[in-house]
Scaffold this motif. Sequence first.
Motif, PDB file in Angstrom:
ATOM      1  N   UNK A  66       1.122   2.037  -1.770  1.00 30.92           N
ATOM      2  CA  UNK A  66       1.623   0.962  -2.624  1.00 30.92           C
ATOM      3  C   UNK A  66       0.593   0.489  -3.639  1.00 30.92           C
ATOM      4  N   UNK A  67      -0.679   0.869  -3.442  1.00 25.94           N
ATOM      5  CA  UNK A  67      -1.744   0.426  -4.347  1.00 25.94           C
ATOM      6  C   UNK A  67      -2.585   1.622  -4.790  1.00 25.94           C
ATOM      7  N   UNK A  68      -1.936   2.776  -4.980  1.00 24.09           N
ATOM      8  CA  UNK A  68      -2.682   3.980  -5.331  1.00 24.09           C
ATOM      9  C   UNK A  68      -2.960   4.107  -6.829  1.00 24.09           C
ATOM     10  N   UNK A  69      -2.385   3.228  -7.623  1.00 24.14           N
ATOM     11  CA  UNK A  69      -2.629   3.237  -9.068  1.00 24.14           C
ATOM     12  C   UNK A  69      -3.314   1.926  -9.462  1.00 24.14           C
ATOM     13  N   UNK A  70      -4.144   1.958 -10.489  1.00 21.46           N
ATOM     14  CA  UNK A  70      -4.861   0.733 -10.900  1.00 21.46           C
ATOM     15  C   UNK A  70      -3.938  -0.435 -11.205  1.00 21.46           C
ATOM     16  N   UNK A  71      -2.813  -0.170 -11.888  1.00 17.89           N
ATOM     17  CA  UNK A  71      -1.925  -1.279 -12.241  1.00 17.89           C
ATOM     18  C   UNK A  71      -1.289  -1.893 -11.000  1.00 17.89           C
ATOM     19  N   UNK A  72      -1.079  -1.028  -9.965  1.00 15.79           N
ATOM     20  CA  UNK A  72      -0.531  -1.566  -8.720  1.00 15.79           C
ATOM     21  C   UNK A  72      -1.544  -2.462  -8.020  1.00 15.79           C
ATOM     22  N   UNK A  73      -2.803  -2.068  -8.020  1.00 16.83           N
ATOM     23  CA  UNK A  73      -3.833  -2.890  -7.385  1.00 16.83           C
ATOM     24  C   UNK A  73      -3.970  -4.227  -8.110  1.00 16.83           C
ATOM     25  N   UNK A  74      -3.887  -4.165  -9.447  1.00 16.76           N
ATOM     26  CA  UNK A  74      -3.957  -5.413 -10.215  1.00 16.76           C
ATOM     27  C   UNK A  74      -2.778  -6.315  -9.877  1.00 16.76           C
ATOM     28  N   UNK A  75      -1.573  -5.714  -9.790  1.00 16.48           N
ATOM     29  CA  UNK A  75      -0.380  -6.488  -9.478  1.00 16.48           C
ATOM     30  C   UNK A  75      -0.504  -7.178  -8.125  1.00 16.48           C
ATOM     31  N   UNK A  76      -0.900  -6.412  -7.091  1.00 15.62           N
ATOM     32  CA  UNK A  76      -1.025  -6.997  -5.757  1.00 15.62           C
ATOM     33  C   UNK A  76      -2.161  -8.008  -5.696  1.00 15.62           C
ATOM     34  N   UNK A  77      -3.236  -7.757  -6.460  1.00 16.05           N
ATOM     35  CA  UNK A  77      -4.332  -8.726  -6.480  1.00 16.05           C
ATOM     36  C   UNK A  77      -3.883 -10.051  -7.085  1.00 16.05           C
ATOM     37  N   UNK A  78      -3.100  -9.975  -8.157  1.00 14.00           N
ATOM     38  CA  UNK A  78      -2.589 -11.190  -8.796  1.00 14.00           C
ATOM     39  C   UNK A  78      -1.643 -11.933  -7.855  1.00 14.00           C
ATOM     40  N   UNK A  79      -0.753 -11.187  -7.174  1.00 16.04           N
ATOM     41  CA  UNK A  79       0.192 -11.813  -6.245  1.00 16.04           C
ATOM     42  C   UNK A  79      -0.540 -12.471  -5.077  1.00 16.04           C
ATOM     43  N   UNK A  80      -1.571 -11.772  -4.560  1.00 17.30           N
ATOM     44  CA  UNK A  80      -2.343 -12.340  -3.458  1.00 17.30           C
ATOM     45  C   UNK A  80      -3.096 -13.594  -3.901  1.00 17.30           C
ATOM     46  N   UNK A  81      -3.692 -13.535  -5.093  1.00 13.85           N
ATOM     47  CA  UNK A  81      -4.405 -14.701  -5.621  1.00 13.85           C
ATOM     48  C   UNK A  81      -3.454 -15.878  -5.812  1.00 13.85           C
TER      49      UNK A  81
END
Length: 287
Positions: A66-81
Amino acid sequence: MFDPVTAPWRARFAVVSTLCLVIVMLTSVCRRRFRLRYEAWQVLHVSLSVASVLLALAHIELVGYYVDAPWKRVLWAVMTAGFVSLIVWVRLVRPLRRLRRPWEVEKVTAERGATTTITLRPVGHEGFRFEPGQFGWITVGRSPFAVTQHPFSFSSSAEADGAVQMSIKALGDFTTGVAELRPGTRAYLDGPHGVFTPDRNEGPGFALIAGGVGIGPMMSMLRTFADRHDQRPCLLFYASRTLEDTTFLEEIQRLRARLNLSSRPVRRREGSLPLDSGTASPAPCLA
């Protein structure tokens, strides 16, 4: 994958997260059947909800897909923050703001229909302005950092300076003890909140529909109209079990002398006197 002994941690996190969510739903739907006090339920609800989200995030990170692409990691990081920021805002920032702006119980008034009106006055500050029909979250006799808060509509006029009133019916764990409150008790008030108000729904007149203690925000509207000398027609439909259970009965009758107000009582039992036998012109419905 479902064996708690041999399953990888990513699977364990997913299973436990789902179980937390299921328990949250069951205890919410069946709280009374489980005989859970509101305060205990709220602590359980908050704890399991936070655990469910954190475990789900751990599962997502360990799976990797679910976080294998940079944009996915950014998305999940923003949601977690955003999630963490919301917890900090609700549980730390807002209680700190309330701590600096305390209130206290000034008066406790018994009303018809097992209802109690508490008058709160600000201590060391000017309070706040609200619109008729809005509500606030109240904590009484506890720290503003307490998990449990209770939402109630304001029943006083929005034109009154300083003190505010809330009319509360004895229906649950907290509300049954409101009548025992003593003047001087420290309270913390978070508000105002809500958009159920004629100030945001203008019209040539209003039809107000209430049942039982739901008359509280309607009384705030009527009292505000009276203080503003607002003569737009108001038609009040008010349901209660009996005449004796009709909260604010006498004041509603007195307000007819100050407002263009007609009332239509709805009783569960026969034999009650009507509040008003007059007529009213049609009006838009605010309900």
